[in-house]
Enzyme design. Structure first.
Site, PDB file in Angstrom:
ATOM      1  N   ASP A 218      50.028  26.195  49.255  1.00 43.16           N
ATOM      2  CA  ASP A 218      51.095  25.998  50.254  1.00 43.16           C
ATOM      3  C   ASP A 218      50.543  26.318  51.629  1.00 43.16           C
ATOM      4  OD1 ASP A 218      51.914  29.031  50.992  1.00 43.16           O
ATOM      5  OD2 ASP A 218      51.328  28.885  48.890  1.00 43.16           O
ATOM      6  N   ASP A 220      52.126  28.420  53.725  1.00 38.54           N
ATOM      7  CA  ASP A 220      52.849  29.641  54.070  1.00 38.54           C
ATOM      8  C   ASP A 220      54.167  29.310  54.775  1.00 38.54           C
ATOM      9  OD1 ASP A 220      52.981  32.416  53.773  1.00 38.54           O
ATOM     10  OD2 ASP A 220      52.272  32.748  55.808  1.00 38.54           O
TER      11      ASP A 220
END
Ligand SMILES: CSC[C@H]1O[C@H](OP(=O)(O)O)[C@H](O)[C@@H]1O
Ligand SMILES: Nc1ncnc2[nH]cnc12
Length: 287
Positions: A218, A220
């Site tokens: 991801d 974040d």
């Protein structure tokens, strides 16, 4: 499969599985050992197996059913248990967030530096209660030899990877705010984790080499325009990456030579003292 105490069980290579890596599907399983330690229970029984023609000891850091959160992992027990089985080289896997361009989702990172932003975790075997005073040199917390082997395995498989990266380790279990995330980037962090501290330094305190295979799941808080991270997104991405993670770990294990010797960062006599401590399986999971 035998479930027992270790006896003469031995493995030179340890694998700490991160999120999604709870088993070694390609390995020939030999036994599952509940290893008692001076620090209480490990995250799970240790699986002894043969992988890439080597004896390995496997331990999923969150437990086999992901029941142990990052801030409650008994890191000392896990590392002590691996050392007690003869482990000299530890490879670990991790799901991480990417914090900047070049560290986007689906990229592997062979972490080379860390910034500790955890709190309340016992991060040393030399805590002044059972062993003498010792101070670990931690300027290069990850083993350069194991890192080179991980990078070679990633390159061989033509997987997208970065051969170095600084991980900031937050306590969790919550993810970061935008302000925190921006601050970590300004401080030099490339990727973000909840588990990459104190594992590497505890391994080093026991003179075991340690390297981490990080996989970016991801971005974040969404610095690249993507949605902010959720646990569901992390687990979905890391599940999908399992075949590559396991293949890279297996190839790296195959490449660890008989002549591999971990850096003796700690006084060997001090390590012997820690490993001679009496065991007790009855303490709390995270002290
Ligand atoms: C939803 S994030 C969950 C978990 O994943 C990472 O752990 P690991 O390094 O063991 O893969 C992260 O740090 C969190 O602990
Ligand atoms: N964004 C993130 N922050 C902390 N730990 C993570 N593990 C995976 N993604 C993460």
């Amino acid at each position: 499969m035998e479930t027992s105490t270790p006896g003469r069980a031995h493995a030179r290579i340890g694998i700490i599985g991160g999120s999604g890596t709870y088993r070694l599907p390609g390995a020939a399983i030999k036994a599952s050992h509940t290893v008692e330690t001076p620090y209480g229970p490990t995250s799970a029984p240790v699986t002894l197996a043969e992988l890439a023609g080597r004896d390995v000891a496997f331990l999923p850091r969150h437990g086999t059913g992901h029941s142990v959160p990052p801030q409650k992992i008994n890191y000392r027990a896990n590392l002590w248990a691996l050392k007690s089985l003869g482990v000299e080289a530890v490879l670990s896997s991790s799901a991480v967030g990417g914090l900047r361009v070049g560290y986007g989702p689906e990229t592997f990172v062979v972490t080379d530096q860390l910034i500790d932003r955890t709190w309340g975790r016992t991060d040393t075997f030399f805590d002044g209660t059972t062993a003498g005073v010792r101070h670990l040199p931690a300027s290069e917390p990850f083993c350069p030899v194991l890192r080179t082997l991980l990078a070679a395995a990633l390159a061989d498989r033509h997987l997208p990877y970065v051969a170095q990266g600084t991980v900031v380790v937050v306590n969790g279990p919550r993810f970061s705010t935008k302000a925190e995330s921006a601050w970590y980037v300004s401080g030099g962090a490339d990727i973000i984790s909840m588990t990459q501290y104190p594992e590497p330094v505890l391994a080093a305190e026991l003179n075991m080499g340690f390297a981490n295979l990080a996989f970016v799941t991801d971005s974040d808080t969404g610095h690249d325009g993507s949605e902010p991270v959720t646990a569901e997104a992390v687990f979905a991405r890391i599940k999908h990456a399992q075949p590559n993670i396991l293949a890279v770990l297996e190839a790296t294990i195959a490449a660890i030579g008989d002549d591999y010797a971990p850096r003796p960062l700690m006084d060997p006599a001090a390590v012997t003292g820690i490993m001679a401590l009496p065991v007790s399986g009855r303490r709390a999971a995270a002290e």
